[in-house]
Write an enzyme that holds these catalytic residues in place. Structure first.
Site, PDB file in Angstrom:
ATOM      1  N   THR A 173      34.635  39.911 -45.281  1.00 12.95           N
ATOM      2  CA  THR A 173      34.858  41.154 -44.526  1.00 12.95           C
ATOM      3  C   THR A 173      33.873  41.272 -43.367  1.00 12.95           C
ATOM      4  OG1 THR A 173      35.622  42.240 -46.548  1.00 12.95           O
ATOM      5  CG2 THR A 173      35.055  43.658 -44.700  1.00 12.95           C
ATOM      6  N   LYS A 174      32.609  40.952 -43.633  1.00 11.45           N
ATOM      7  CA  LYS A 174      31.596  41.052 -42.582  1.00 11.45           C
ATOM      8  C   LYS A 174      31.849  40.033 -41.470  1.00 11.45           C
ATOM      9  CE  LYS A 174      27.906  42.127 -40.309  1.00 11.45           C
ATOM     10  NZ  LYS A 174      26.523  41.972 -40.813  1.00 11.45           N
ATOM     11  N   LEU A 175      32.214  38.817 -41.841  1.00 11.98           N
ATOM     12  CA  LEU A 175      32.459  37.788 -40.834  1.00 11.98           C
ATOM     13  C   LEU A 175      33.701  38.100 -40.004  1.00 11.98           C
ATOM     14  CD1 LEU A 175      31.559  34.565 -42.855  1.00 11.98           C
ATOM     15  CD2 LEU A 175      30.212  35.664 -41.046  1.00 11.98           C
TER      16      LEU A 175
END
Length: 288
Positions: A173-175
């Site tokens: 999700t962060k990437l």
């Protein structure tokens, strides 16, 4: 809160701001940083200063890491002599807030499981202003029981706490979040270059475009920093370049990530041209 002991490992631009929120909240905080001087400043404000991660985590209920990359994470947690895991008590909760690869997160899960330590990955979206105002957005995955216990702590640093299930999901999700941001930075950088090359008024044209559906809210910030040449490093070129390198490792079908590769090349070119320390929008200099 004073009975809850927290160790915070890594006091960089984001970690220092997050740790400050925990001091404000009244937690019993111990800090460690590779550069000791930064940790010494925290000691002046009520935190304890440890010389190693292993020392910092003794008796801690929660241990939060916020470091640069996979390699730094491995060293902080699992260094043979100074690693945090060897000093943590059974039943403590390890929280990794660094932006890492899903593969490394999944490796960490196995190690912590053997040590009987609960583990959460909890990277954040937001930069220095959001950290200063405790408005970070959390992506959390891992042990659900540990999440329920840790959530009040995370809420002292963030305004939205998203639980995403299995370990690795938060890293993905962060990437994805950072990649989408980087794509918009690269696109606006190049498009502003196109506008300038045609001797047109950049502000007028972007103002018109901003009234259309393709315009995302973040583009107001991106375009203003490019137009005003304000490249103070909120999210440096070198760090977003690292994240593009990471996301390329989670998809084996190379032909499916050609756009990400192209944008990654732009940020790498920024580093090669001495722009690595600038804010991510500094890559716009490549298109001047």
């Amino acid at each position: 809160m004073k009975n809850v002991k927290i160790a915070f490992l890594g006091l960089g631009a984001m970690g220092s701001r997050m740790a400050s929120q925990l001091i404000k909240a009244g937690y019993d905080l111990t800090v460690w940083n590779r550069t000791a001087k930064t940790a010494e400043e925290f000691a002046k404000n009520g935190a304890k200063h440890a010389m190693t991660p292993k020392e910092a985590v003794i008796d801690a209920d929660f241990v939060i890491s916020m470091v640069r990359d996979n390699e730094a994470s491995k060293d902080v947690w699992f260094n043979d002599e100074t690693g945090a895991v060897s000093g943590m008590k059974k039943g403590a909760v390890a929280i990794e807030s660094s932006t890492l690869t899903p593969g490394w997160i999944k490796e960490m899960v196995g190690i912590f499981y053997k040590e009987e330590i609960s583990f959460l990955e909890a990277p954040v979206s937001g930069t220095r202003p959001q950290a200063d105002s405790a408005q970070l957005i959390y992506f959390v995955a891992g042990d659900k029981e540990a999440f329920d216990i840790a959530k009040p702590v995370l809420e002292k640093m963030g305004s939205k706490i998203n639980f995403l299930g299995e370990p690795g999901n938060a890293a993905i999700t962060k990437l994805v979040t950072n990649s989408l941001l980087g794509i918009q930075v690269a696109a606006l950088s190049e498009l502003i270059g196109v506008i300038k090359s045609n001797n047109a008024n950049v502000t007028e044209i972007l103002n018109a475009v901003s009234q259309t559906s393709p315009w995302a809210p973040i583009n107001n910030f991106i375009s203003s920093t490019i137009i005003n040449q304000n490249f103070a490093p909120l999210f440096p070129v070198e760090l977003i370049s690292k994240d593009f390198n990471y996301i390329s490792t989670i998809n084996d079908a190379d032909e499916q990530i050609s756009l990400l590769k192209r944008v990654s090349e732009i940020f790498h070119a920024g580093i090669d041209n001495g722009l690595g320390d600038l804010n991510m929008t500094g890559v716009s200099k490549l298109f001047e």
